[in-house]
Design a protein around this motif. Structure first.
Motif, PDB file in Angstrom:
ATOM      1  N   SER A  23       0.834  -1.198   0.000  1.00 36.38           N
ATOM      2  CA  SER A  23       0.000   0.000   0.000  1.00 36.38           C
ATOM      3  C   SER A  23       0.876   1.259   0.000  1.00 36.38           C
ATOM      4  N   ARG A  24       0.230   2.411  -0.216  1.00 31.35           N
ATOM      5  CA  ARG A  24       0.981   3.671  -0.235  1.00 31.35           C
ATOM      6  C   ARG A  24       1.562   3.993   1.132  1.00 31.35           C
ATOM      7  N   THR A  25       0.809   3.708   2.178  1.00 33.13           N
ATOM      8  CA  THR A  25       1.312   4.015   3.520  1.00 33.13           C
ATOM      9  C   THR A  25       2.492   3.120   3.881  1.00 33.13           C
ATOM     10  N   TRP A  45      10.044   4.072   2.926  1.00 32.60           N
ATOM     11  CA  TRP A  45      10.902   5.140   2.411  1.00 32.60           C
ATOM     12  C   TRP A  45      11.422   6.008   3.548  1.00 32.60           C
ATOM     13  N   LEU A  46      10.532   6.355   4.491  1.00 32.30           N
ATOM     14  CA  LEU A  46      10.957   7.162   5.637  1.00 32.30           C
ATOM     15  C   LEU A  46      11.927   6.396   6.532  1.00 32.30           C
ATOM     16  N   ALA A  47      11.742   5.093   6.675  1.00 34.44           N
ATOM     17  CA  ALA A  47      12.673   4.291   7.472  1.00 34.44           C
ATOM     18  C   ALA A  47      14.059   4.266   6.829  1.00 34.44           C
ATOM     19  N   GLY A  48      14.106   4.129   5.520  1.00 36.42           N
ATOM     20  CA  GLY A  48      15.401   4.159   4.836  1.00 36.42           C
ATOM     21  C   GLY A  48      16.069   5.515   4.939  1.00 36.42           C
ATOM     22  N   LEU A  49      15.283   6.578   4.780  1.00 34.09           N
ATOM     23  CA  LEU A  49      15.824   7.932   4.882  1.00 34.09           C
ATOM     24  C   LEU A  49      16.319   8.217   6.295  1.00 34.09           C
ATOM     25  N   SER A  50      15.557   7.793   7.293  1.00 32.75           N
ATOM     26  CA  SER A  50      15.996   8.017   8.674  1.00 32.75           C
ATOM     27  C   SER A  50      17.216   7.172   9.014  1.00 32.75           C
ATOM     28  N   GLY A  51      17.376   6.044   8.361  1.00 31.93           N
ATOM     29  CA  GLY A  51      18.592   5.254   8.553  1.00 31.93           C
ATOM     30  C   GLY A  51      19.819   5.999   8.062  1.00 31.93           C
TER      31      GLY A  51
END
Length: 127
Positions: free
Chosen positions: A72-74, A80-86
């Protein structure tokens, strides 16, 4: 000279002796065909305005992957946010180890340009 009866054990182990019709019928799956052999050759040109198709001359395919329709989009946004925050966490960790202090080279503060010394006769004093 060696007789044929002395050479039969060698022929039993050789490649010539093992290639028979019974050994080729052992079963098993055949290897998959390469992609250019799986897809039929196109009979007409691709549509000019179809920008999402990547045609490399072997097999045209969509440039955008629609493989993960079950995500899903969420869930995609959270991933995506988890990868960016990593990456942000990795940057903060490296920044906390003070990499500038570990650099053996001279930093920019020490990069001072000194005026060239004056050469020639001294300037006359104004009277």
């Amino acid at each position: 000279m060696a007789s044929v009866s002395n050479l039969t054990p060698l022929f039993r182990r050789s490649v010539v002796a093992t290639r028979s019709s019974t050994s080729s019928l052992r079963g098993g799956a055949s290897p998959p065909l390469p992609p250019f052999a799986r897809h039929p050759t196109p009979t007409q040109k691709l549509i000019e305005n179809n920008d999402a198709v990547f045609d490399d001359g072997v097999s045209p395919e969509l440039a955008l992957d629609f493989d993960c329709q079950h995500v899903s989009r969420t869930e995609g946004l959270y991933s995506w946010l988890a990868g960016l925050s990593g990456f942000v966490a990795l940057f903060q960790f490296v920044k906390s180890t003070d990499p500038e202090g570990k650099n053996p080279a001279v930093n920019r503060v020490m990069n001072v340009v000194v005026e060239a010394p004056r050469v020639g006769p001294p300037a006359a004093a104004d009277e």
